[in-house]
Design an enzyme around this catalytic site. Structure first.
Site, PDB file in Angstrom:
ATOM      1  N   TYR A 113       0.842  -1.204   0.000  1.00 42.05           N
ATOM      2  CA  TYR A 113       0.000   0.000   0.000  1.00 42.05           C
ATOM      3  C   TYR A 113       0.875   1.250   0.000  1.00 42.05           C
ATOM      4  O   TYR A 113       0.554   2.248  -0.653  1.00 42.05           O
ATOM      5  CB  TYR A 113      -0.925   0.000   1.223  1.00 42.05           C
ATOM      6  CG  TYR A 113      -1.933  -1.132   1.228  1.00 42.05           C
ATOM      7  CD1 TYR A 113      -3.136  -1.017   0.543  1.00 42.05           C
ATOM      8  CD2 TYR A 113      -1.684  -2.318   1.915  1.00 42.05           C
ATOM      9  CE1 TYR A 113      -4.069  -2.041   0.540  1.00 42.05           C
ATOM     10  CE2 TYR A 113      -2.603  -3.358   1.910  1.00 42.05           C
ATOM     11  CZ  TYR A 113      -3.796  -3.211   1.230  1.00 42.05           C
ATOM     12  OH  TYR A 113      -4.709  -4.243   1.228  1.00 42.05           O
ATOM     13  N   ASN A 136     -12.761  -0.594  -5.424  1.00 36.02           N
ATOM     14  CA  ASN A 136     -12.513  -1.091  -6.778  1.00 36.02           C
ATOM     15  C   ASN A 136     -13.711  -1.879  -7.310  1.00 36.02           C
ATOM     16  O   ASN A 136     -14.025  -2.939  -6.789  1.00 36.02           O
ATOM     17  CB  ASN A 136     -11.274  -1.987  -6.765  1.00 36.02           C
ATOM     18  CG  ASN A 136     -10.959  -2.566  -8.129  1.00 36.02           C
ATOM     19  OD1 ASN A 136     -11.510  -2.107  -9.130  1.00 36.02           O
ATOM     20  ND2 ASN A 136     -10.086  -3.558  -8.154  1.00 36.02           N
ATOM     21  N   CYS A 144      -6.457  -5.427  -7.626  1.00 30.96           N
ATOM     22  CA  CYS A 144      -6.242  -4.910  -6.284  1.00 30.96           C
ATOM     23  C   CYS A 144      -5.751  -6.008  -5.338  1.00 30.96           C
ATOM     24  O   CYS A 144      -5.207  -5.718  -4.284  1.00 30.96           O
ATOM     25  CB  CYS A 144      -7.523  -4.266  -5.743  1.00 30.96           C
ATOM     26  SG  CYS A 144      -8.930  -5.356  -5.682  1.00 30.96           S
ATOM     27  N   HIS A 145      -5.899  -7.271  -5.762  1.00 29.56           N
ATOM     28  CA  HIS A 145      -5.369  -8.353  -4.915  1.00 29.56           C
ATOM     29  C   HIS A 145      -3.851  -8.359  -4.909  1.00 29.56           C
ATOM     30  O   HIS A 145      -3.246  -9.032  -4.091  1.00 29.56           O
ATOM     31  CB  HIS A 145      -5.902  -9.704  -5.408  1.00 29.56           C
ATOM     32  CG  HIS A 145      -5.520 -10.027  -6.822  1.00 29.56           C
ATOM     33  ND1 HIS A 145      -6.141  -9.441  -7.918  1.00 29.56           N
ATOM     34  CD2 HIS A 145      -4.568 -10.841  -7.329  1.00 29.56           C
ATOM     35  CE1 HIS A 145      -5.587  -9.908  -9.039  1.00 29.56           C
ATOM     36  NE2 HIS A 145      -4.633 -10.754  -8.711  1.00 29.56           N
ATOM     37  N   GLU A 170      -1.322 -17.095  -9.158  1.00 29.77           N
ATOM     38  CA  GLU A 170      -0.277 -16.383  -9.903  1.00 29.77           C
ATOM     39  C   GLU A 170       1.115 -16.825  -9.495  1.00 29.77           C
ATOM     40  O   GLU A 170       2.084 -16.121  -9.718  1.00 29.77           O
ATOM     41  CB  GLU A 170      -0.446 -14.869  -9.714  1.00 29.77           C
ATOM     42  CG  GLU A 170      -1.814 -14.381 -10.167  1.00 29.77           C
ATOM     43  CD  GLU A 170      -1.957 -12.868 -10.160  1.00 29.77           C
ATOM     44  OE1 GLU A 170      -0.943 -12.179 -10.017  1.00 29.77           O
ATOM     45  OE2 GLU A 170      -3.110 -12.399 -10.307  1.00 29.77           O
TER      46      GLU A 170
END
Length: 171
Positions: A113, A136, A144-145, A170
Site C-alpha cells: 500500500y 474497486n 487490487c489483490h 499467480e
DNA sequence: TACACCACGCGAT
DNA sequence: ATCGCGTGGTGTA
C-alpha cells in the site's frame, strides 16, 4: 434530447461460479468475482459505486467477446493480462489515480500500500490507498489483490480467502 | 465546516 | 503480539 446513459451487464459462468461483467460507455466498468448464485452476484454488483446511469440492461453482447475466455483462463492459472479500457469517472481523482496505478502491476507481482501511495500521489496516504482499493468495482481486471501490506496480506473486500486464492493462482 | 471512518506503517511496550 | 498515534482522502450532514 440527450441520449440515456445505459449500463450493461452480462453474467458469465466460471469454474468457481457465476460472475458478472458490467460496462458503460463502451468501457469496462464492473466485475463481480464468482458467486454461488446470480442473485448474490447481482447484489454485489449493486453494492458497487457504479457510473450514473438511467437504466441497467442485460442481454446485450459484450464489447470484448474473448473476455469470458480470458477470465476462465486466468482461473485455470494462465498468465493473462487485461488491457481493456475501463470507466472510473464516477470516482474522485485520488481514487482513480490509485486504481490506474495498480493496473500496471504485472501478473505474479505485488506492491505494498505504501509503494502504491507513493507512486500514485507522492504521498504517505497509504491508509487512504487501502480505502480506494476497497472501492474497486473491477477486481481481478484491476488487480487490487496484488496490493499487500508490508507485513501481512492486508485486506480484501471479498474476504482474505479470495485474496490468497488469487495470489496463489499467480505463482 | 466538522467529524468519523479506514483493505496502513511505525515505534514503544 | 499488541497499542497508540500519525496520516490523508472520502462520505455524510
Amino acid at each position: 434530447m440527450k441520449q440515456p446513459n445505459l449500463f450493461f451487464y452480462s453474467p458469465i459462468s466460471t469454474p468457481f461460479g457465476i460472475s458478472i461483467i458490467g460496462w458503460y460507455d463502451n468501457r469496462l466498468s464492473a466485475f463481480v468475482l464468482p458467486q454461488q448464485s446470480l442473485d448474490e452476484a447481482r447484489n454485489i454488483l449493486n453494492s458497487y459505486q457504479l457510473p450514473k446511469h438511467d437504466s441497467q440492461n442485460t442481454g446485450s453482447s459484450l464489447p470484448w467477446p474473448d473476455l469470458p475466455d480470458k477470465i476462465n483462463a486466468y482461473f485455470q492459472g494462465e498468465k493473462v493480462s487485461f488491457p481493456e479500457p475501463v470507466y472510473l469517472e464516477q470516482f474522485h481523482p485520488f481514487t482513480r489515480q490509485v486504481l490506474e496505478t495498480i493496473r500496471t502491476i504485472p501478473w505474479g507481482e505485488v506492491m505494498t500500500y505504501q509503494q502504491v501511495a507513493h507512486q500514485a500521489t507522492q504521498s504517505r496516504a497509504y491508509r487512504a490507498t487501502g480505502q480506494a482499493l476497497g472501492r474497486n468495482p473491477i477486481p481481478l481486471i484491476i488487480p487490487c489483490h496484488r496490493v499487500v501490506a508490508k507485513n501481512s496480506l492486508g485486506g480484501f473486500g471479498y474476504g482474505l480467502e479470495w485474496k490468497s486464492r488469487l495470489l496463489s493462482l499467480e505463482k
